[in-house]
Design a protein around this motif. Structure first.
Motif, short mmCIF file in Angstrom:
data_model
loop_
_atom_site.label_atom_id
_atom_site.label_comp_id
_atom_site.label_asym_id
_atom_site.label_seq_id
_atom_site.Cartn_x
_atom_site.Cartn_y
_atom_site.Cartn_z
N ASP A 71 0.90 -1.16 -0.18
CA ASP A 71 -0.14 0.06 0.00
C ASP A 71 0.98 1.11 0.02
N LYS A 75 2.61 -2.24 -5.46
CA LYS A 75 2.52 -3.63 -5.70
C LYS A 75 3.59 -4.12 -6.55
N THR A 120 -2.48 -9.75 -8.15
CA THR A 120 -4.08 -9.74 -8.22
C THR A 120 -4.54 -8.47 -7.68
N THR A 121 -3.71 -7.43 -6.74
CA THR A 121 -4.24 -6.52 -6.32
C THR A 121 -4.06 -5.38 -7.46
N ALA A 125 -6.62 -3.19 -9.08
CA ALA A 125 -6.54 -1.66 -9.31
C ALA A 125 -6.62 -0.86 -10.59
#
Length: 247
Positions: A71, A75, A120-121, A125
């Motif tokens: 965060d 990523k 994945t994130t 996003a």
């Protein structure tokens, strides 16, 4: 090609390489530790269980910290961290002379893995809401392809070239994946000023102790145990049936 689709395709391919590299050694770890001198059947089964469980245990402890880091710093950096560290560790396995050294590297490996969550994130996003289900479904296929191809090709390489060379090949695969991510994946800027996040929007930690969450946690835990309880010992069972490690 849209930016989100380009990221998706590159991360799909790099995730296959990542999981191939991390799973390259799984078929022959019980045979490798026999080469290191562990021949007593009881000790062999014990060490097989330990070296298989070690990365998952250390990853369970460190994963929230990597989530916070993702965060804060992005990523893409987390994917590169996991793949580069994995490549180095994979090559270090080839230098091990004791099962304790292998175990230590497996623990360290767990501390530096985490490409699945970061990939994945990153995809989630940057993907338009109407294409999100497609993107995540497509990306998830890379997990199964990588975890299937890794042990298969790793086993063939171990039989053809020996354990030490196979560790190096697994490391090279991870390095190739890291280079692809570094050169071609572009992360969107999704930073949100802390002042814009109201107290109501913050996740209440008390929810972690709620009955639905704990029930789901326990069910998923038991499912994982049931699915994986025999997996580490399948190579030893095949060796017992065959009567030899050859082939």
């Amino acid at each position: 090609m849209p930016h989100w689709k380009r990221n998706l395709i590159i991360l799909w391919f790099s995730q296959i390489l990542s999981l191939m590299g991390f799973n390259f050694v799984l078929p022959f770890l019980p045979y490798y530790i026999q080469d290191l001198g562990i021949r007593d059947p009881d000790q062999l089964r014990l060490w097989t269980g330990i070296i298989t469980a070690a990365p998952s245990l250390s990853f369970a402890i460190i994963s929230p910290i990597w989530g916070i880091a993702a965060d804060r710093w992005g990523k893409k950096l987390m994917i590169l961290r996991a793949m580069l560290a994995g490549g180095i560790l994979m090559m270090l396995y080839s230098l091990c002379t004791t099962v304790q050294a292998v175990t230590a590297l497996r623990v360290i490996q767990g501390l530096f893995t985490g490409t699945i969550a970061a990939s994945t994130t990153l995809v989630a996003a940057g993907t338009p809401q109407e294409r999100l289900s497609y993107a995540l479904g497509f990306l998830s296929s890379s997990n199964f392809i990588g975890t299937s191809m890794g042990p298969l090709i790793g086993g063939i390489c171990a039989e053809s070239f020996g354990f030490h060379t196979t560790f190096i090949i697994g490391g090279v695969i991870l390095f190739v994946g890291a280079v692809i991510v570094a050169l071609h994946v572009k992360e969107i800027d999704e930073s949100i000023p802390l002042t814009s996040v109201s107290e109501k929007e913050q996740f209440p930690l008390s929810e972690l102790l709620s009955k639905p969450f704990l029930t789901l946690f326990i069910l998923l835990f038991l499912l994982r145990v049931a699915r994986n309880i025999a997996q580490p010992f399948i190579p030893l069972y095949i060796q017992e049936v065959q009567g030899t490690m050859k082939g």
